[in-house]
Structures are given as structure tokens and as C-alpha cells.
Scaffold this motif. Structure first.
Motif, PDB file in Angstrom:
ATOM      1  N   GLY A   1     -81.979 -30.692 -52.302  1.00  0.00           N
ATOM      2  CA  GLY A   1     -82.367 -30.192 -53.554  1.00  0.00           C
ATOM      3  C   GLY A   1     -82.279 -31.793 -54.493  1.00  0.00           C
ATOM      4  O   GLY A   1     -82.664 -32.681 -53.240  1.00  0.00           O
ATOM      5  N   ASP A   2     -81.098 -31.918 -55.137  1.00  0.00           N
ATOM      6  CA  ASP A   2     -80.511 -33.121 -56.549  1.00  0.00           C
ATOM      7  C   ASP A   2     -79.500 -34.055 -55.482  1.00  0.00           C
ATOM      8  O   ASP A   2     -79.172 -35.285 -56.211  1.00  0.00           O
ATOM      9  CB  ASP A   2     -80.276 -33.061 -57.198  1.00  0.00           C
ATOM     10  CG  ASP A   2     -80.999 -33.438 -58.493  1.00  0.00           C
ATOM     11  OD1 ASP A   2     -82.488 -34.227 -58.164  1.00  0.00           O
ATOM     12  OD2 ASP A   2     -80.632 -34.385 -59.457  1.00  0.00           O
ATOM     13  N   ASP A   3     -79.058 -33.622 -54.378  1.00  0.00           N
ATOM     14  CA  ASP A   3     -77.765 -34.940 -53.926  1.00  0.00           C
ATOM     15  C   ASP A   3     -78.578 -35.943 -52.774  1.00  0.00           C
ATOM     16  O   ASP A   3     -79.026 -35.969 -51.742  1.00  0.00           O
ATOM     17  CB  ASP A   3     -77.263 -34.247 -52.539  1.00  0.00           C
ATOM     18  CG  ASP A   3     -76.110 -34.973 -52.787  1.00  0.00           C
ATOM     19  OD1 ASP A   3     -76.151 -36.036 -52.844  1.00  0.00           O
ATOM     20  OD2 ASP A   3     -75.180 -34.316 -51.557  1.00  0.00           O
ATOM     21  N   TRP A   4     -78.907 -37.552 -53.509  1.00  0.00           N
ATOM     22  CA  TRP A   4     -79.339 -38.766 -53.550  1.00  0.00           C
ATOM     23  C   TRP A   4     -79.605 -38.480 -52.499  1.00  0.00           C
ATOM     24  O   TRP A   4     -79.680 -39.052 -51.544  1.00  0.00           O
ATOM     25  CB  TRP A   4     -80.370 -39.081 -54.572  1.00  0.00           C
ATOM     26  CG  TRP A   4     -81.309 -38.202 -55.200  1.00  0.00           C
ATOM     27  CD1 TRP A   4     -81.374 -37.501 -56.489  1.00  0.00           C
ATOM     28  CD2 TRP A   4     -82.967 -37.798 -54.998  1.00  0.00           C
ATOM     29  NE1 TRP A   4     -82.051 -36.726 -56.664  1.00  0.00           N
ATOM     30  CE2 TRP A   4     -83.506 -37.265 -55.760  1.00  0.00           C
ATOM     31  CE3 TRP A   4     -83.474 -38.375 -53.494  1.00  0.00           C
ATOM     32  CZ2 TRP A   4     -84.572 -36.295 -55.594  1.00  0.00           C
ATOM     33  CZ3 TRP A   4     -85.365 -37.546 -53.850  1.00  0.00           C
ATOM     34  CH2 TRP A   4     -85.807 -37.215 -54.971  1.00  0.00           C
ATOM     35  N   SER A   5     -77.715 -39.467 -52.105  1.00  0.00           N
ATOM     36  CA  SER A   5     -77.031 -39.672 -51.548  1.00  0.00           C
ATOM     37  C   SER A   5     -77.313 -39.329 -49.965  1.00  0.00           C
ATOM     38  O   SER A   5     -77.670 -39.749 -48.575  1.00  0.00           O
ATOM     39  CB  SER A   5     -75.409 -39.698 -51.532  1.00  0.00           C
ATOM     40  OG  SER A   5     -75.464 -40.906 -52.118  1.00  0.00           O
ATOM     41  N   LYS A   6     -77.099 -38.386 -50.173  1.00  0.00           N
ATOM     42  CA  LYS A   6     -77.045 -36.662 -48.418  1.00  0.00           C
ATOM     43  C   LYS A   6     -78.768 -37.389 -48.059  1.00  0.00           C
ATOM     44  O   LYS A   6     -78.884 -37.263 -46.547  1.00  0.00           O
ATOM     45  CB  LYS A   6     -76.846 -35.659 -48.839  1.00  0.00           C
ATOM     46  CG  LYS A   6     -76.498 -34.950 -48.376  1.00  0.00           C
ATOM     47  CD  LYS A   6     -75.600 -33.591 -48.418  1.00  0.00           C
ATOM     48  CE  LYS A   6     -75.430 -32.714 -47.602  1.00  0.00           C
ATOM     49  NZ  LYS A   6     -74.429 -31.667 -48.003  1.00  0.00           N
ATOM     50  N   ILE A   7     -79.937 -37.575 -49.408  1.00  0.00           N
ATOM     51  CA  ILE A   7     -80.990 -36.921 -48.659  1.00  0.00           C
ATOM     52  C   ILE A   7     -81.136 -38.853 -47.980  1.00  0.00           C
ATOM     53  O   ILE A   7     -81.561 -39.023 -46.839  1.00  0.00           O
ATOM     54  CB  ILE A   7     -82.518 -36.602 -49.641  1.00  0.00           C
ATOM     55  CG1 ILE A   7     -82.286 -35.408 -50.233  1.00  0.00           C
ATOM     56  CG2 ILE A   7     -83.484 -37.647 -49.511  1.00  0.00           C
ATOM     57  CD1 ILE A   7     -83.002 -35.217 -51.634  1.00  0.00           C
ATOM     58  N   PHE A   8     -80.880 -40.033 -48.467  1.00  0.00           N
ATOM     59  CA  PHE A   8     -81.169 -40.908 -48.142  1.00  0.00           C
ATOM     60  C   PHE A   8     -81.262 -41.060 -46.699  1.00  0.00           C
ATOM     61  O   PHE A   8     -80.605 -41.873 -45.779  1.00  0.00           O
ATOM     62  CB  PHE A   8     -80.636 -41.872 -49.150  1.00  0.00           C
ATOM     63  CG  PHE A   8     -81.997 -42.542 -50.202  1.00  0.00           C
ATOM     64  CD1 PHE A   8     -82.495 -41.325 -50.763  1.00  0.00           C
ATOM     65  CD2 PHE A   8     -81.376 -43.426 -51.043  1.00  0.00           C
ATOM     66  CE1 PHE A   8     -83.117 -41.651 -51.618  1.00  0.00           C
ATOM     67  CE2 PHE A   8     -82.199 -43.781 -51.750  1.00  0.00           C
ATOM     68  CZ  PHE A   8     -83.061 -42.234 -52.203  1.00  0.00           C
ATOM     69  N   ARG A   9     -78.672 -40.354 -46.396  1.00  0.00           N
ATOM     70  CA  ARG A   9     -78.329 -40.794 -45.435  1.00  0.00           C
ATOM     71  C   ARG A   9     -78.683 -39.886 -44.374  1.00  0.00           C
ATOM     72  O   ARG A   9     -78.594 -40.485 -43.112  1.00  0.00           O
ATOM     73  CB  ARG A   9     -76.264 -40.097 -45.951  1.00  0.00           C
ATOM     74  CG  ARG A   9     -76.295 -41.367 -47.208  1.00  0.00           C
ATOM     75  CD  ARG A   9     -75.473 -42.469 -46.224  1.00  0.00           C
ATOM     76  NE  ARG A   9     -74.975 -42.753 -44.605  1.00  0.00           N
ATOM     77  CZ  ARG A   9     -73.058 -42.306 -45.445  1.00  0.00           C
ATOM     78  NH1 ARG A   9     -72.620 -42.626 -46.325  1.00  0.00           N
ATOM     79  NH2 ARG A   9     -72.684 -42.378 -44.555  1.00  0.00           N
ATOM     80  N   HIS A  10     -79.413 -38.194 -44.907  1.00  0.00           N
ATOM     81  CA  HIS A  10     -79.141 -38.019 -43.864  1.00  0.00           C
ATOM     82  C   HIS A  10     -81.069 -38.634 -43.300  1.00  0.00           C
ATOM     83  O   HIS A  10     -81.625 -38.459 -41.777  1.00  0.00           O
ATOM     84  CB  HIS A  10     -80.197 -36.432 -44.539  1.00  0.00           C
ATOM     85  CG  HIS A  10     -80.047 -35.528 -43.467  1.00  0.00           C
ATOM     86  ND1 HIS A  10     -80.297 -34.386 -43.307  1.00  0.00           N
ATOM     87  CD2 HIS A  10     -80.173 -35.839 -42.044  1.00  0.00           C
ATOM     88  CE1 HIS A  10     -80.377 -33.180 -42.379  1.00  0.00           C
ATOM     89  NE2 HIS A  10     -80.726 -34.098 -40.926  1.00  0.00           N
ATOM     90  N   PHE A  11     -81.955 -38.791 -44.195  1.00  0.00           N
ATOM     91  CA  PHE A  11     -83.160 -39.190 -43.832  1.00  0.00           C
ATOM     92  C   PHE A  11     -82.756 -40.318 -42.770  1.00  0.00           C
ATOM     93  O   PHE A  11     -83.606 -40.975 -41.258  1.00  0.00           O
ATOM     94  CB  PHE A  11     -83.782 -39.729 -44.798  1.00  0.00           C
ATOM     95  CG  PHE A  11     -85.244 -40.527 -44.627  1.00  0.00           C
ATOM     96  CD1 PHE A  11     -86.576 -39.449 -44.232  1.00  0.00           C
ATOM     97  CD2 PHE A  11     -85.770 -42.224 -44.543  1.00  0.00           C
ATOM     98  CE1 PHE A  11     -87.548 -40.766 -43.660  1.00  0.00           C
ATOM     99  CE2 PHE A  11     -86.953 -42.067 -44.346  1.00  0.00           C
ATOM    100  CZ  PHE A  11     -87.416 -42.041 -43.866  1.00  0.00           C
ATOM    101  N   GLU A  12     -82.701 -41.555 -42.835  1.00  0.00           N
ATOM    102  CA  GLU A  12     -82.107 -42.948 -41.950  1.00  0.00           C
ATOM    103  C   GLU A  12     -81.284 -42.409 -40.363  1.00  0.00           C
ATOM    104  O   GLU A  12     -81.949 -42.761 -39.831  1.00  0.00           O
ATOM    105  CB  GLU A  12     -81.443 -43.939 -42.963  1.00  0.00           C
ATOM    106  CG  GLU A  12     -79.944 -43.752 -42.644  1.00  0.00           C
ATOM    107  CD  GLU A  12     -78.989 -44.667 -43.567  1.00  0.00           C
ATOM    108  OE1 GLU A  12     -79.141 -45.794 -44.309  1.00  0.00           O
ATOM    109  OE2 GLU A  12     -77.589 -44.315 -43.552  1.00  0.00           O
ATOM    110  N   ARG A  13     -79.942 -40.972 -40.801  1.00  0.00           N
ATOM    111  CA  ARG A  13     -80.200 -40.923 -39.476  1.00  0.00           C
ATOM    112  C   ARG A  13     -80.834 -39.988 -38.743  1.00  0.00           C
ATOM    113  O   ARG A  13     -80.213 -40.352 -37.333  1.00  0.00           O
ATOM    114  CB  ARG A  13     -78.762 -40.016 -39.375  1.00  0.00           C
ATOM    115  CG  ARG A  13     -77.251 -40.034 -38.817  1.00  0.00           C
ATOM    116  CD  ARG A  13     -76.322 -39.613 -39.091  1.00  0.00           C
ATOM    117  NE  ARG A  13     -76.599 -37.659 -39.518  1.00  0.00           N
ATOM    118  CZ  ARG A  13     -76.633 -37.409 -40.529  1.00  0.00           C
ATOM    119  NH1 ARG A  13     -75.787 -37.802 -41.684  1.00  0.00           N
ATOM    120  NH2 ARG A  13     -76.580 -35.845 -40.625  1.00  0.00           N
ATOM    121  N   LEU A  14     -81.727 -39.028 -39.167  1.00  0.00           N
ATOM    122  CA  LEU A  14     -82.982 -38.663 -38.545  1.00  0.00           C
ATOM    123  C   LEU A  14     -83.467 -39.076 -37.844  1.00  0.00           C
ATOM    124  O   LEU A  14     -84.428 -39.460 -37.060  1.00  0.00           O
ATOM    125  CB  LEU A  14     -83.101 -37.165 -39.805  1.00  0.00           C
ATOM    126  CG  LEU A  14     -84.017 -36.377 -38.935  1.00  0.00           C
ATOM    127  CD1 LEU A  14     -82.920 -35.526 -38.062  1.00  0.00           C
ATOM    128  CD2 LEU A  14     -84.218 -35.463 -40.008  1.00  0.00           C
TER     129      LEU A  14
END
Lengths: 428, 428
Positions: free
Chosen positions: A331-344
Motif C-alpha cells: 500500500g502506501d508504506d513506501w519505506s517498506k516498498i523500497f526496502r523490500h524491492f531492493e532485498r528481493l
């Protein structure tokens, strides 16, 4: 609704802007080059690219694949050209599977058109000079007017390729940023095979042509105008190198010996060879790819690879698909999106970098040997008979977007465990 | 007589300027920091350094070693502190061999004094903003006045350390520059053991003290003022890390359990721990190190390593010795000097980078095990008896400046071939 600034309106930036717009965000792209659509220049030097299943999936998810299908040429396999001009064939996959030659510039134009239809704003001739990450502000200098601007938004995404300005800011202004740029001993030079006297393709257009010569190679991909773009991958230095072939005589003697059937189809070889630059080939790795929820690197900006698996653009388009799935998930948790994206995506970026480098050896050397082609034939038969037990590496990378690059690399090295699909990829 | 611009007046820049002056060249150094001698600030964070034979050789060749000997404290071996405060000893080499604790700032001041005596000009608060390599022009911005200057000279040498501005110019403005910066999971924080109530050293000053704890460690080196500078090498993240020890209670409980005898000697532990930064540790590799005969990278600017072998400064001083030998060999052919230098020193820079990283494991873990100490004892005896057949790795790196780092690394991995001296090094 968030405001996004994208640095770079190339292939990945343009596609990503469509994904972001579809989710209701306001996207503005700043591109260093002039508008491709009014100034027919090539975006970078590679004139055509091979689009395969991961790339198609990226286009399909936002419904832009149909426009591209019309201008894509299927290549069903490799055709190898021997020193004696003999030909041998190797299919890429099963009946019906192909990779597609598309014009880089043409594809970029279509994607920019579609982005603008979604409400994306694109500014050209804007060079990113600095990013103030804390403030989420990007600075640009206009090439034509010299004007400097500061653009503030909620998030900045750097989609500006191998020589990314956003990534440089990460290097200069954050602590503990791991970074490497590694150049190959080889470079590349583009040459051309025009249509023949009948206005038709001068060679079979349903394949990617390779002249494998051990330590170097020439390849050719078909274009919509019935020409082929050829690329010579060649050492910069040494006995046979861009450096040593410095006269017309030396160059022609070399080409006539090494690529006799190609030379016969290249009326402008001399002009092309000496006019076109020898460009370098680099692998870029870095980590992290983000700063808080302010700046994210995507595509070549995060993981630039060599072109030998034809996966650079495909990997970048897959980045967009994964990013979109993470927007759905978090959703709108952009910190989480960015962190998850790079880890994945980091393991996948690393894996395709390794695979692409390894494929250079296969293309320039192995495909020239009958034993290798026989092995490929046996593998294809086995895999067709027992598809659940084993999938060839090329098929996993090129035609199996459900298998992550990192999983394909792992399965290659641990063949015994190669069964069942990957549940990793579907987890996010 | 050539005009040289040196970017950075640190340890390596200052020593190199003396070598260049002795050969009759005009050297001007531009340093980012204020003059250490009028503003007692630490140049970087590491307050003392271990000087060993390669470093001494660099100082001896220009006769500046005598001034340094007076302020250098010999450390003859390691003293390991157990969890139960028990001590064990390991000599570094034979009787008479030692490494020397010197103040980084103090050494830098002495070298700048000596450089000025040779006619070297030093400008402070000058930050290098750009290098125009074709024109051999360096641009500096003065921190105090804001004034920008362009300095043109025959040659520019970048001696500005791990975060070199000259190297950044190579990255931004030359093609095919290979570069990597790799950060460790560990960082470091400096702490202090002051003199005891009698005004004397609180521990044995003839040794380097180590509290080896497996995945992390504390070390202490003696200073001339009878204090010790302690350095905690510790992970940034994880169960026990700079990140997790975020309250006085947690920090003190941890230190009391892990370093009980040290805590008893650290009255300002709490203040130091929370006031001093946790600094990062990076390894930098790049190539080439030069652009034509215009720009050369030397010292940490070319090859920044981790501090665990105590060789960073020693390697940089050895760079100066090698550069001086090449000036002797090639006379005024600066292109040749630069090219030969980078070709010769790159394998040594790479080797000491690998050795330094490997030594972290030895220091933080192995030296805590009795079997390891026994093995070292046996090795020392064997080597003393048959010095022509085998030299311990530590001795080759630390006390044998005739053996190149790359040779030491090679001999370690091929022990069977370990006989005779290296003729590689004397070749240039």
C-alpha cells in the motif's frame, strides 16, 4: 496520490511511469536527451534489442504489448556462420518459442506516447546535477537554456541507466554504499547489412546470426526495414583488436578471413567500421538501491549487465512488474516498498549479471562446436520428454518468467534439485 | 625540473613531496583540512598507527626516520586478554623485531615540517572540485574564503586517501575505469585508557593488546602520553552491534561481560562510547591509476584497505619508495613512470587488501585459541632454525620489505615453493 520524479525517460523509466500512473500517482520524468520522437537519434548505441518473456510480461501487465507486437521480429533460434560460410541452426526453445528483435528507439517512442496518454509529464534536455536526498529534491540543468531547477516531490526514482546520476549521488552522499563498475576487455562496434537488391532481407530474418570465433564474435539481428544491425564484440587491445585493426587494409583482410559471407553483404563496411565508435561494456553492481523512502534505483541504474543474454531490458521491465506487485502488497508504506524491492531484486540482478557474462563464452566460442550443438539437441529432447524434471537454463532465463533469475542460476549449479516451480517469485 | 600538484597533504602526500623535491621538482600541495600544526585536530579518525619495516624504509630513504624514532613506541608482540582477564603473549617476530605505535597527527606534522624545509608549498582548506586531465589543471575551492582557483602544472598526483577527489575524476571522466568500494559489516569506534593514578601506562606498553571475541574485538595501542587508544571493531547491525547497544545499561552490561579488565581502566567509557562516532571500514580497488602523464593516484587513493594488518600507511610509504626507484630508472619519461608504477604496484595493493581482510579473522578469533598460539610458536621455532626454508607470513609482510606483498601472498598459498628471496622486487 504521491508525486514522483523519475530521472531518465528511457525504456524502464517510461514503462515504470505507466505503472505508477495506473495506481493514481503523478509522475514527472526528466530526460537528459532531446525528445526521441522529434529528433530521430538513437537512445544509446544499441539499435535493436531482444525482447523475451520477462519483457513481454512487463508490457502485458499494463496492456501495451499489442502496440509492440506489430513492430517486433521473432527470432526462433541462432544461425551460426562458419569460417567456410557454412550454416548451422540451433532453436532457442520449443516450437512457437522465440525472442523478438525490436528497435530500441521505436520501443522507447511508443512507451513515451503511452506514458503521456496516462498523464505523465516529460521534460527533455534536463541533466540531473544533484539530489538532496533528505529534502527529496532533484536538481536539473537544462542543456539548451542552461537554466537550473530544483524539483521537490514525494519520491525520486532513478531510471537513468548504467551511468546513473542518481546512483552517483548515493555514492557521494551516503555512507556504506557498496559499488563496483567492471569493464570487459572487449568492446563493441555496430555495423550494418542493408536489404538486398530485391529490397528483401539479405539473410534469414527468423534468427539471430552469430559468427563465433573463439575470443570474439559478430552477431546480427533483423530490423523492420529489412536490414540487419551487426555488432562486433572484439578486444580493445592485443593482436586482433580495435586497436590493431587501424588501417583499411588490415581491417578488410581480417574481415575477409573471419567473416567472408558477412563482408559480402556489407557494402558500407569500411565507412561504418571507421565512423562508428568502439563502445565499452561494463557490469555495475551496487547496494543498497534506496535511501529511506526518498530515492530508489531501478533497472540499469541498479544493475547494469553485459548484453550477451539479451536480458538487460527484460530485467528492467521485470523490475517494474515486481515494483508494481510490492505497491499492491504494501500500500502506501513506501519505506517498506523500497526496502523490500531492493532485498528481493538484488539476488536476481546479481544472477543475471553472472549469467550474461557466462553466455558471452557460449556465444563467441561454444556455439561454434558441433559437440555443443549436439548436447543442446539432446538436452532439448530430454526436457521436452520430462519437462517436470529438467528445464534448460536458456529456457528458464528467456521463456520462464515465473522462475527468478537467481533460481535459474541456482538450478544450473545444482541440477539434482531441479524439480517443481519456484514459489519464491510468487511470494510477493 | 617539473611542476607537481599534489592533492592532499596527508602522510603519503607529505612524504612523496619530499622525494619529489629531492629530485629537484617543484611541489605544491593542496590540503582539504586546516593546518594540523596550528589546529590540533586529528587527521581522520585513527589516532595512532603501527609503523613497520616498509614504512621505516620509506622514511629512511629520505633520512627522516630519526625524527620519527623519538616518538615511536615499540610493540614487540600481541597480548591477548581473555574473558576471565587472563593474559597470553605472542611475539610478532624474533628478538629485536617490533612494530611501532606512532601518532598519526604527530607523524603528519613532522613530515609537513620536513617537506616545507625542502621548499614544498602547502595550501590548506583547499578542496579539489575538479580535474581537467587533458589540460593538467586541478580546481580547488577554499573552505574559508569560498574562492575557486585553477592550478595548472606538469603533473598532478592524487594523494588524498580513501575518498580521493582525484579518483572520482577518473571515474567520472575516463572510459573503462574499473572501480569498487566495498564496505565491511563491521565499523569501529575509538575509546581511551588514560594513564593510571601514578601517571604511568595502565597496561604493558610494549605490546598491542587484543580482546579477541570471535565476531568482534577490542584492541589498544600505546601513546607517548602514556594513554592507550582503544578501538572497538564491531558489527553495525545484529544482536551485538553498534545499533543494538543503544543505552548506557546495555552498553555497560556488554562491556563488563566482554572486556572486564579493560572497563576497569576506562573511566570515560560511557562518555567516549556515546560521543565518538561509529566509523565505517571500506576496501577500495581501482584500475588504471593514471591518466596519461597527467594524473596519478598513489596510496589509499589507489588502494584503500582495512586496518587489520597495520599496513595502510606502510603500503603508502612503500609506494613512494617504488615511485622514486622508477624516477631513477626512467628519468624524464613520465608516461613510462606512471604506467610502470601502476602495473608494478597494482598486484601488491590487491595482495595487501586480501591479507588485511584475512587478518581480521586471525585477530578477532584465532589469537584467542591456545592451539593457534601453539602453532605460531612452532612456526617461529622452525623458521628460526631454517630461515632459508620458510618465513612466517606475518614476518614477510611486516619485517621483510624485500618481499613484495604479492609475493608474500603467493608464498602463503604455495608453501612448498617458499624458498629464496624475491628477485621480482629488485627488478625495477
Amino acid at each position: 496520490m504521491k508525486k514522483f520524479t523519475l530521472i531518465g525517460a528511457g525504456l524502464v523509466g517510461s514503462l515504470l511511469s505507466i505503472y505508477l500512473s495506473r495506481r493514481g500517482h503523478k509522475v514527472t520524468m526528466y530526460e537528459r536527451r532531446p525528445d526521441l520522437r522529434t529528433n530521430r537519434i538513437s537512445a544509446g548505441r544499441s539499435i535493436n534489442l531482444a525482447l523475451s518473456d520477462r519483457g513481454w510480461r512487463g508490457l502485458e501487465k499494463v496492456g501495451v504489448d499489442k502496440d509492440i507486437r506489430k513492430v517486433a521480429l521473432p527470432m526462433k533460434g541462432r544461425i551460426m556462420h562458419g569460417l567456410d560460410s557454412s550454416l548451422s541452426h540451433q532453436p532457442y526453445g520449443k516450437e512457437g518459442q522465440a525472442i523478438y528483435s525490436v528497435s530500441r528507439g521505436g520501443l522507447n517512442c511508443v512507451l513515451m506516447d503511452l506514458a503521456e496518454k496516462e498523464g505523465v509529464e516529460i521534460h527533455y534536455n534536463e541533466r540531473c546535477t544533484q539530489v538532496d536526498m533528505k529534502k527529496s529534491a532533484a536538481h536539473f540543468e537544462n542543456f539548451t537554456t542552461g537554466k537550473m531547477i530544483e524539483v521537490t516531490s514525494d519520491h525520486i526514482i532513478s531510471t537513468d541507466g548504467a551511468f546513473s546520476a542518481g546512483r552517483l549521488q548515493m555514492q557521494l552522499n551516503t555512507d556504506r554504499f557498496n559499488y563496483s563498475q567492471t569493464y570487459l576487455e572487449h568492446g563493441y562496434k555496430e555495423l550494418t547489412i542493408p536489404p538486398n537488391a530485391n529490397g528483401d532481407f539479405a539473410m534469414d530474418p527468423d534468427a539471430l546470426h552469430i559468427w563465433p570465433r573463439g575470443t570474439f564474435m559478430l552477431i546480427a539481428l533483423p530490423n523492420m526495414d529489412k536490414s540487419f544491425t551487426c555488432t562486433l564484440f572484439f578486444p580493445f587491445e592485443g593482436e586482433y583488436s580495435f586497436n590493431s585493426l587501424d588501417t583499411e587494409e588490415k581491417m578488410l583482410a581480417f574481415f575477409n578471413r573471419m567473416f567472408p559471407d558477412a563482408v559480402a553483404l556489407m557494402p558500407t563496411l569500411k565507412e561504418d567500421y571507421f565512423a562508428n565508435p568502439a563502445s565499452s561494456l561494463a557490469i555495475v553492481r551496487c547496494f543498497p538501491w534506496s535511501f529511506e523512502d526518498k530515492l530508489l534505483l531501478i533497472g540499469d541504474a541498479a544493475h547494469a549487465i553485459v548484453p550477451f543474454y539479451g536480458q538487460g531490458m527484460n530485467c528492467g521491465f521485470e523490475d517494474c512488474v515486481v515494483f508494481d506487485q510490492l505497491m499492491e502488497e504494501h500500500g502506501d508504506d513506501w519505506s517498506k516498498i523500497f526496502r523490500h524491492f531492493e532485498r528481493l531484486r538484488k539476488p536476481d540482478g546479481d544472477a543475471i549479471a553472472d549469467l550474461a557474462l557466462a553466455n558471452f563464452i557460449e556465444m563467441r566460442d561454444k556455439v561454434g562446436h558441433p559437440e555443443f550443438l549436439l548436447q543442446k539437441k539432446i538436452e532439448a529432447r530430454f526436457s521436452e520428454k520430462y519437462p517436470e524434471r529438467w528445464i534448460p537454463l536458456y529456457t528458464m532465463v528467456t521463456f520462464s518468467p515465473d522462475i527468478r533469475y537467481s533460481e535459474a542460476l541456482k538450478r544450473r549449479t545444482t541440477t539434482g534439485k531441479n524439480h517443481g516451480g519456484s514459489d519464491e517469485y510468487s511470494r510477493h
